[in-house]
Motif scaffolding. Structure first.
Motif, PDB file in Angstrom:
ATOM      1  N   PRO A  13       0.867  -1.327  -0.183  1.00  0.00           N
ATOM      2  CA  PRO A  13       0.175   0.058   0.025  1.00  0.00           C
ATOM      3  C   PRO A  13       0.811   1.047   0.047  1.00  0.00           C
ATOM      4  CG  PRO A  13       0.058  -0.896   2.097  1.00  0.00           C
ATOM      5  CD  PRO A  13       0.638  -2.010   1.410  1.00  0.00           C
ATOM      6  N   LYS A  14       2.143   1.091   0.186  1.00  0.00           N
ATOM      7  CA  LYS A  14       2.880   2.319   0.437  1.00  0.00           C
ATOM      8  C   LYS A  14       2.394   3.419   1.143  1.00  0.00           C
ATOM      9  CE  LYS A  14       5.170   1.051  -3.900  1.00  0.00           C
ATOM     10  NZ  LYS A  14       5.031   1.267  -5.209  1.00  0.00           N
ATOM     11  N   ILE A  15       2.457   3.165   2.561  1.00  0.00           N
ATOM     12  CA  ILE A  15       1.633   4.033   3.460  1.00  0.00           C
ATOM     13  C   ILE A  15       2.649   5.071   3.996  1.00  0.00           C
ATOM     14  CG2 ILE A  15       0.801   3.978   5.707  1.00  0.00           C
ATOM     15  CD1 ILE A  15      -0.354   1.665   5.580  1.00  0.00           C
ATOM     16  N   ASP A  16       2.234   6.487   3.632  1.00  0.00           N
ATOM     17  CA  ASP A  16       3.131   7.502   4.051  1.00  0.00           C
ATOM     18  C   ASP A  16       2.505   8.056   5.375  1.00  0.00           C
ATOM     19  OD1 ASP A  16       4.698   7.744   1.916  1.00  0.00           O
ATOM     20  OD2 ASP A  16       2.823   8.772   0.794  1.00  0.00           O
ATOM     21  N   LEU A  17       3.379   8.397   6.298  1.00  0.00           N
ATOM     22  CA  LEU A  17       3.087   8.815   7.651  1.00  0.00           C
ATOM     23  C   LEU A  17       4.045  10.157   7.949  1.00  0.00           C
ATOM     24  CD1 LEU A  17       2.860   7.015  10.975  1.00  0.00           C
ATOM     25  CD2 LEU A  17       4.946   7.933  10.676  1.00  0.00           C
ATOM     26  N   ILE A  27      -0.131  14.482  16.367  1.00  0.00           N
ATOM     27  CA  ILE A  27      -1.293  14.327  15.346  1.00  0.00           C
ATOM     28  C   ILE A  27      -0.393  13.342  14.447  1.00  0.00           C
ATOM     29  CG2 ILE A  27      -2.685  15.045  13.665  1.00  0.00           C
ATOM     30  CD1 ILE A  27      -3.383  17.379  15.124  1.00  0.00           C
ATOM     31  N   ILE A  28      -0.794  12.115  14.010  1.00  0.00           N
ATOM     32  CA  ILE A  28      -0.146  11.202  13.101  1.00  0.00           C
ATOM     33  C   ILE A  28      -1.316  11.288  11.881  1.00  0.00           C
ATOM     34  CG2 ILE A  28       0.567   8.935  12.569  1.00  0.00           C
ATOM     35  CD1 ILE A  28       0.729   8.389  15.574  1.00  0.00           C
ATOM     36  N   THR A  29      -0.758  11.737  10.655  1.00  0.00           N
ATOM     37  CA  THR A  29      -1.349  11.736   9.404  1.00  0.00           C
ATOM     38  C   THR A  29      -0.918  10.357   8.553  1.00  0.00           C
ATOM     39  OG1 THR A  29      -1.666  13.940   9.566  1.00  0.00           O
ATOM     40  CG2 THR A  29      -2.190  12.832   7.570  1.00  0.00           C
ATOM     41  N   LEU A  30      -1.918   9.395   8.241  1.00  0.00           N
ATOM     42  CA  LEU A  30      -1.439   8.451   7.463  1.00  0.00           C
ATOM     43  C   LEU A  30      -2.240   8.531   5.778  1.00  0.00           C
ATOM     44  CD1 LEU A  30      -2.165   5.807  10.141  1.00  0.00           C
ATOM     45  CD2 LEU A  30      -0.107   6.300   9.289  1.00  0.00           C
ATOM     46  N   SER A  31      -1.404   8.080   4.925  1.00  0.00           N
ATOM     47  CA  SER A  31      -2.251   8.100   3.393  1.00  0.00           C
ATOM     48  C   SER A  31      -1.598   7.014   2.864  1.00  0.00           C
ATOM     49  CB  SER A  31      -2.236   9.532   2.853  1.00  0.00           C
ATOM     50  OG  SER A  31      -0.626   9.583   2.556  1.00  0.00           O
ATOM     51  N   SER A  32      -2.289   6.329   1.852  1.00  0.00           N
ATOM     52  CA  SER A  32      -1.786   5.375   1.390  1.00  0.00           C
ATOM     53  C   SER A  32      -2.027   5.263  -0.227  1.00  0.00           C
ATOM     54  CB  SER A  32      -2.793   4.220   1.976  1.00  0.00           C
ATOM     55  OG  SER A  32      -2.588   2.790   1.034  1.00  0.00           O
ATOM     56  N   GLN A  33      -1.293   4.684  -1.176  1.00  0.00           N
ATOM     57  CA  GLN A  33      -1.525   5.032  -2.411  1.00  0.00           C
ATOM     58  C   GLN A  33      -2.259   3.623  -3.003  1.00  0.00           C
ATOM     59  OE1 GLN A  33       2.385   4.820  -4.388  1.00  0.00           O
ATOM     60  NE2 GLN A  33       3.290   6.507  -3.138  1.00  0.00           N
ATOM     61  N   MET A  34      -2.477   2.631  -2.232  1.00  0.00           N
ATOM     62  CA  MET A  34      -3.218   1.346  -2.525  1.00  0.00           C
ATOM     63  C   MET A  34      -4.155   1.092  -1.056  1.00  0.00           C
ATOM     64  SD  MET A  34      -2.483   0.316  -5.283  1.00  0.00           S
ATOM     65  CE  MET A  34      -1.058  -0.060  -6.827  1.00  0.00           C
ATOM     66  N   PHE A  35      -4.926   0.210  -1.318  1.00  0.00           N
ATOM     67  CA  PHE A  35      -5.877  -0.131  -0.196  1.00  0.00           C
ATOM     68  C   PHE A  35      -5.126  -1.013   0.846  1.00  0.00           C
ATOM     69  CE2 PHE A  35      -8.707  -3.393   1.666  1.00  0.00           C
ATOM     70  CZ  PHE A  35      -9.738  -2.674   2.431  1.00  0.00           C
ATOM     71  N   ALA A  36      -5.072  -0.687   1.997  1.00  0.00           N
ATOM     72  CA  ALA A  36      -4.175  -1.263   3.081  1.00  0.00           C
ATOM     73  C   ALA A  36      -5.532  -1.874   4.092  1.00  0.00           C
ATOM     74  CB  ALA A  36      -3.388  -0.036   3.872  1.00  0.00           C
TER      75      ALA A  36
END
Length: 78
Positions: A13-17, A27-36
């Motif tokens: 998913p290549k999660i960015d944090l 505050i932790i912000t997560l985003s993903s390029q694919m479904f995780a």
């Protein structure tokens, strides 16, 4: 998904944090390029209480998680 998660071939998913420090919380912000599926947050050497944990993250979705400083087992540094 048209099949049970145990039969699905998940891609990385290549999660960015990112972490932002505020006066009394992080505050932790997560985003993903694919479904995780089943994203889990954990600290390696400390304990804390996350405002949310064990969740799915869709591609392009952003999720903000809060950690109040008072819940940390010791002072954090990142």
């Amino acid at each position: 998904m048209f099949t049970k998660p145990k039969h699905f071939k998940f891609l990385d998913p290549k999660i960015d944090l990112t972490v932002q420090e505020q006066e009394n919380k992080y505050i932790i912000t997560l985003s993903s390029q694919m479904f995780a599926k089943y994203v889990e947050l954990d600290l390696v050497e400390d304990d804390c209480k996350f405002s949310d944990n064990y969740f799915d993250l869709s591609a392009g979705e952003q999720r903000e998680i809060e950690v109040k400083k008072e819940t940390l087992s010791k002072k954090a540094s990142y």
